[in-house]
Scaffold this motif. Structure first.
Motif, PDB file in Angstrom:
ATOM      1  N   PRO A 126       3.706  21.080   6.251  1.00 47.10           N
ATOM      2  CA  PRO A 126       4.957  20.621   5.646  1.00 47.10           C
ATOM      3  C   PRO A 126       4.945  19.112   5.459  1.00 47.10           C
ATOM      4  O   PRO A 126       4.170  18.402   6.097  1.00 47.10           O
ATOM      5  N   PRO A 127       5.815  18.593   4.605  1.00 47.20           N
ATOM      6  CA  PRO A 127       5.854  17.143   4.378  1.00 47.20           C
ATOM      7  C   PRO A 127       6.202  16.371   5.652  1.00 47.20           C
ATOM      8  O   PRO A 127       6.905  16.883   6.533  1.00 47.20           O
ATOM      9  N   LEU A 128       5.698  15.159   5.733  1.00 48.57           N
ATOM     10  CA  LEU A 128       6.111  14.239   6.783  1.00 48.57           C
ATOM     11  C   LEU A 128       7.492  13.721   6.403  1.00 48.57           C
ATOM     12  O   LEU A 128       7.685  13.158   5.321  1.00 48.57           O
ATOM     13  N   GLN A 129       8.452  13.914   7.275  1.00 47.38           N
ATOM     14  CA  GLN A 129       9.833  13.534   6.982  1.00 47.38           C
ATOM     15  C   GLN A 129      10.167  12.226   7.694  1.00 47.38           C
ATOM     16  O   GLN A 129      10.110  12.143   8.914  1.00 47.38           O
ATOM     17  N   ILE A 130      10.510  11.237   6.905  1.00 45.91           N
ATOM     18  CA  ILE A 130      10.875   9.924   7.450  1.00 45.91           C
ATOM     19  C   ILE A 130      12.389   9.765   7.353  1.00 45.91           C
ATOM     20  O   ILE A 130      12.959   9.898   6.257  1.00 45.91           O
ATOM     21  N   PRO A 131      13.053   9.492   8.463  1.00 45.74           N
ATOM     22  CA  PRO A 131      14.519   9.399   8.435  1.00 45.74           C
ATOM     23  C   PRO A 131      15.006   8.146   7.716  1.00 45.74           C
ATOM     24  O   PRO A 131      14.259   7.191   7.504  1.00 45.74           O
ATOM     25  N   ASN A 151      10.282  12.021   2.028  1.00 43.53           N
ATOM     26  CA  ASN A 151       9.175  12.870   2.452  1.00 43.53           C
ATOM     27  C   ASN A 151       7.866  12.279   1.968  1.00 43.53           C
ATOM     28  O   ASN A 151       7.802  11.656   0.906  1.00 43.53           O
ATOM     29  N   PHE A 152       6.814  12.507   2.741  1.00 44.78           N
ATOM     30  CA  PHE A 152       5.467  12.121   2.349  1.00 44.78           C
ATOM     31  C   PHE A 152       4.639  13.389   2.357  1.00 44.78           C
ATOM     32  O   PHE A 152       4.475  14.030   3.396  1.00 44.78           O
ATOM     33  N   THR A 153       4.126  13.797   1.199  1.00 46.18           N
ATOM     34  CA  THR A 153       3.472  15.089   1.067  1.00 46.18           C
ATOM     35  C   THR A 153       1.949  14.955   1.048  1.00 46.18           C
ATOM     36  O   THR A 153       1.403  13.960   0.565  1.00 46.18           O
ATOM     37  N   ILE A 159      10.513   1.382   1.740  1.00 46.93           N
ATOM     38  CA  ILE A 159       9.455   1.473   2.741  1.00 46.93           C
ATOM     39  C   ILE A 159       8.294   2.306   2.199  1.00 46.93           C
ATOM     40  O   ILE A 159       7.117   1.963   2.396  1.00 46.93           O
ATOM     41  N   LYS A 160       8.588   3.377   1.512  1.00 49.81           N
ATOM     42  CA  LYS A 160       7.517   4.231   0.973  1.00 49.81           C
ATOM     43  C   LYS A 160       6.636   3.457   0.004  1.00 49.81           C
ATOM     44  O   LYS A 160       5.422   3.697  -0.074  1.00 49.81           O
ATOM     45  N   ASP A 161       7.206   2.524  -0.737  1.00 48.04           N
ATOM     46  CA  ASP A 161       6.435   1.751  -1.716  1.00 48.04           C
ATOM     47  C   ASP A 161       5.337   0.912  -1.071  1.00 48.04           C
ATOM     48  O   ASP A 161       4.346   0.591  -1.731  1.00 48.04           O
ATOM     49  N   ILE A 162       5.497   0.532   0.198  1.00 41.58           N
ATOM     50  CA  ILE A 162       4.538  -0.398   0.803  1.00 41.58           C
ATOM     51  C   ILE A 162       3.615   0.266   1.831  1.00 41.58           C
ATOM     52  O   ILE A 162       2.847  -0.417   2.496  1.00 41.58           O
ATOM     53  N   LEU A 163       3.663   1.582   1.951  1.00 40.18           N
ATOM     54  CA  LEU A 163       2.708   2.270   2.817  1.00 40.18           C
ATOM     55  C   LEU A 163       1.319   2.189   2.196  1.00 40.18           C
ATOM     56  O   LEU A 163       1.173   2.143   0.979  1.00 40.18           O
ATOM     57  N   TYR A 164       0.292   2.208   3.038  1.00 40.07           N
ATOM     58  CA  TYR A 164      -1.058   1.956   2.520  1.00 40.07           C
ATOM     59  C   TYR A 164      -2.109   2.645   3.374  1.00 40.07           C
ATOM     60  O   TYR A 164      -1.859   3.049   4.514  1.00 40.07           O
ATOM     61  N   HIS A 165      -3.294   2.776   2.804  1.00 35.89           N
ATOM     62  CA  HIS A 165      -4.482   3.207   3.534  1.00 35.89           C
ATOM     63  C   HIS A 165      -5.555   2.154   3.288  1.00 35.89           C
ATOM     64  O   HIS A 165      -5.901   1.868   2.144  1.00 35.89           O
ATOM     65  N   SER A 166      -6.066   1.556   4.348  1.00 40.34           N
ATOM     66  CA  SER A 166      -7.001   0.439   4.203  1.00 40.34           C
ATOM     67  C   SER A 166      -8.280   0.860   3.485  1.00 40.34           C
ATOM     68  O   SER A 166      -8.813   1.942   3.727  1.00 40.34           O
ATOM     69  N   VAL A 167      -8.767  -0.007   2.616  1.00 43.70           N
ATOM     70  CA  VAL A 167     -10.020   0.227   1.907  1.00 43.70           C
ATOM     71  C   VAL A 167     -10.898  -1.018   2.032  1.00 43.70           C
ATOM     72  O   VAL A 167     -10.426  -2.106   2.320  1.00 43.70           O
ATOM     73  N   ASN A 168     -12.188  -0.832   1.813  1.00 46.26           N
ATOM     74  CA  ASN A 168     -13.168  -1.935   1.829  1.00 46.26           C
ATOM     75  C   ASN A 168     -13.258  -2.657   3.164  1.00 46.26           C
ATOM     76  O   ASN A 168     -13.682  -3.808   3.227  1.00 46.26           O
ATOM     77  N   ARG A 169     -12.875  -1.991   4.239  1.00 45.18           N
ATOM     78  CA  ARG A 169     -13.019  -2.602   5.560  1.00 45.18           C
ATOM     79  C   ARG A 169     -14.430  -2.358   6.060  1.00 45.18           C
ATOM     80  O   ARG A 169     -14.932  -1.238   6.002  1.00 45.18           O
ATOM     81  N   GLN A 170     -15.057  -3.390   6.552  1.00 43.66           N
ATOM     82  CA  GLN A 170     -16.430  -3.282   7.014  1.00 43.66           C
ATOM     83  C   GLN A 170     -16.567  -3.824   8.428  1.00 43.66           C
ATOM     84  O   GLN A 170     -15.829  -4.717   8.839  1.00 43.66           O
ATOM     85  N   GLU A 171     -17.516  -3.264   9.157  1.00 40.72           N
ATOM     86  CA  GLU A 171     -17.862  -3.774  10.475  1.00 40.72           C
ATOM     87  C   GLU A 171     -19.185  -4.533  10.370  1.00 40.72           C
ATOM     88  O   GLU A 171     -20.104  -4.098   9.670  1.00 40.72           O
ATOM     89  N   TYR A 172     -19.268  -5.647  11.043  1.00 42.92           N
ATOM     90  CA  TYR A 172     -20.513  -6.407  11.083  1.00 42.92           C
ATOM     91  C   TYR A 172     -20.582  -7.148  12.415  1.00 42.92           C
ATOM     92  O   TYR A 172     -19.566  -7.337  13.098  1.00 42.92           O
ATOM     93  N   ARG A 173     -21.771  -7.531  12.788  1.00 39.24           N
ATOM     94  CA  ARG A 173     -22.073  -7.990  14.142  1.00 39.24           C
ATOM     95  C   ARG A 173     -21.169  -9.130  14.612  1.00 39.24           C
ATOM     96  O   ARG A 173     -20.742  -9.169  15.760  1.00 39.24           O
ATOM     97  N   TYR A 174     -20.892 -10.068  13.742  1.00 43.78           N
ATOM     98  CA  TYR A 174     -20.161 -11.267  14.153  1.00 43.78           C
ATOM     99  C   TYR A 174     -18.682 -11.231  13.765  1.00 43.78           C
ATOM    100  O   TYR A 174     -17.990 -12.233  13.824  1.00 43.78           O
ATOM    101  N   LYS A 175     -18.172 -10.045  13.405  1.00 40.99           N
ATOM    102  CA  LYS A 175     -16.790  -9.957  12.921  1.00 40.99           C
ATOM    103  C   LYS A 175     -15.784 -10.424  13.967  1.00 40.99           C
ATOM    104  O   LYS A 175     -14.866 -11.182  13.664  1.00 40.99           O
TER     105      LYS A 175
END
Length: 429
Positions: A390-395, A404-406, A305-321
């Motif tokens: 402290p680290p985020l602890q995922i059971p 842990n996620f540090t 599960i830790k391998d596939i965690l993500y933070h979105s990048v290159n997301r844009q807002e535009y009028r007709y989205k």
């Protein structure tokens, strides 16, 4: 103080509610798209997809996007899994090619895949010199990448056209081929905005999207012309960014570069190529079902599960989205990019068929990933985060050991330009 605490708790309840709503939408979509309710046929599914038109884009459905607060006392709410632990029954796979179809959350996926390989010191196919692409939008050649300084390559993830002959020559025999696609009209809107097509093609009026579609051959021809090249950047002459771009990225012969084969007018040949892709790719992810796609990727690759965690990048807002498409605009674009619709319909249907074979705990894993992703976002980027926390602890769960996620390492890595780090590591070898 008590009022602030109540507001804080109310906001957290809203986050949990949004997660449940998203999961409900995904579950309903699963039954609809798999044709399991109302006796739906494949053709019914395709029509419904176009009519529903992704009113709430799934790339935005992570609850973390709705809140800025991390709750250190939050507990993952899957009580029936409390006493179940991860038992590894497969072998982790480290060799893969990921074809980045433009504007399909591919850079977000790139951050996941680069991070996976970087922390394991795996060997990447790196573009030559200061280039960002492996030949894209031309077929990849052996001149487009730096030679391996190890025993070979493990990972190819930078922008490239799927070029079977070259990729099979340089990648190991057990390589998994993966890509991600999205609903074609939404894809068109994103491309139209990101590549500044309205300005490059000199489209007049307040509704440039509609004006473009109603005169699509005229504006596409100008966008591809030599006259537009000084402000077009990176895109060569004669390459359309709005017509069947998904299929082009996946190597379908559609007449580019000029003089190359073009099967666009041969429906049987197009269908045959799509079936060939189906046999050669282990997974075609669907952006509208990003979390479900990540779970399918994790299961395919035997990752955590830790391998596939993500933070979105290159997301844009535009009028007709998020605007619902005008029927005539949708009709025009369907005819213009008919091949991409054939591609999407095929792989959307096979995706849900494969999901249906995953077993009863698939939705539980999607729910678990939603919760972990939400808490990771709040922990790393929420407004109440503190230095030295402290680290985020995922059971532990049936899909991953406890971890842990540090803040110091893991959160920082989410924002690190690993493309540059990978090139630096290569140069130092």
């Amino acid at each position: 103080m008590r009022l602030r605490h109540c507001l804080f708790r109310m906001r957290l309840q809203l986050v949990s509610a949004l997660v449940l709503v998203s999961l409900y939408i995904s579950a309903v979509s699963y039954y609809h798209l798999s044709g399991r309710d109302l006796g739906g046929t494949g053709q019914d599914i395709q029509v419904a997809l176009r009519q529903s038109h992704d009113v709430f884009p799934k790339e935005d459905n992570t609850a973390a996007a709705q809140s800025n607060f991390y709750d250190p006392y939050f507990h993952l709410k899957l009580p029936h899994l409390a006493n179940k632990h991860f038992v590894k029954t497969c072998e982790e796979k480290t060799n893969f090619v990921f074809i980045k179809c433009m504007k399909c959350a591919t850079e977000t996926m790139g951050t996941i895949l680069r991070r996976y390989g970087y922390i394991r010191n795996l060997s990447f196919v790196v573009p030559n010199g200061k280039l960002l692409y492996l030949g894209w939008p031309y077929p990849m050649t052996h001149k487009d990448y730096r030679p391996s300084k190890t025993s070979g390559f493990n990972i190819l993830v930078e922008h490239s056209i799927y070029t079977k002959t070259v990729m099979r020559q340089i990648m190991p025999a057990d390589t998994k081929y993966v890509t991600i696609i999205r609903e074609p009209y939404n894809h068109f809107k994103s491309v139209f905005n990101y590549f500044n097509i309205a300005n490059v093609a000199k489209i007049p009026g307040p509704d440039t999207l509609t004006e473009y579609l109603h005169n699509i051959e005229k504006y596409d021809a100008f966008y591809k012309s030599q006259e537009a090249s000084p402000i077009r950047y990176c895109i060569p002459n004669n390459f359309s960014m709005t017509q069947n771009l998904l299929s082009r990225c996946l190597g379908m012969p559609l007449g580019f570069p000029p003089g190359h084969p073009d099967i666009s007018s041969d429906t049987l040949a197009v269908q045959s190529y799509i079936e060939q892709l189906d046999s050669e790719f282990s997974l075609v992810m669907i952006l509208e079902y990003f979390m479900e796609s990540l779970v399918m990727l994790r299961r395919l690759m035997c990752w955590t599960i830790k391998d596939i965690l993500y933070h979105s990048v290159n997301r844009q807002e535009y009028r007709y989205k998020r605007s619902f498409p005008k029927p005539r605009n949708l009709e025009i674009y369907y005819k213009w990019s008919r091949i991409d619709y054939m591609l999407y319909d095929h792989f959307n249907e096979t995706f849900w068929k494969n999901v249906g074979e995953q077993g009863d705990n698939f939705r539980d894993e999607v729910y678990f990933l939603f919760q972990v992703e939400t808490q990771m976002e709040l922990y790393c980027f929420g407004s109440n985060r503190t230095e030295g926390r402290p680290p985020l602890q995922i059971p532990a769960s049936p899909w991953s050991n406890a971890f842990n996620f540090t803040a110091e390492e893991d959160c920082k890595l989410l924002l690190t330009n690993l493309f540059e780090k990978i090139k630096e590591r290569y140069d130092q070898m």
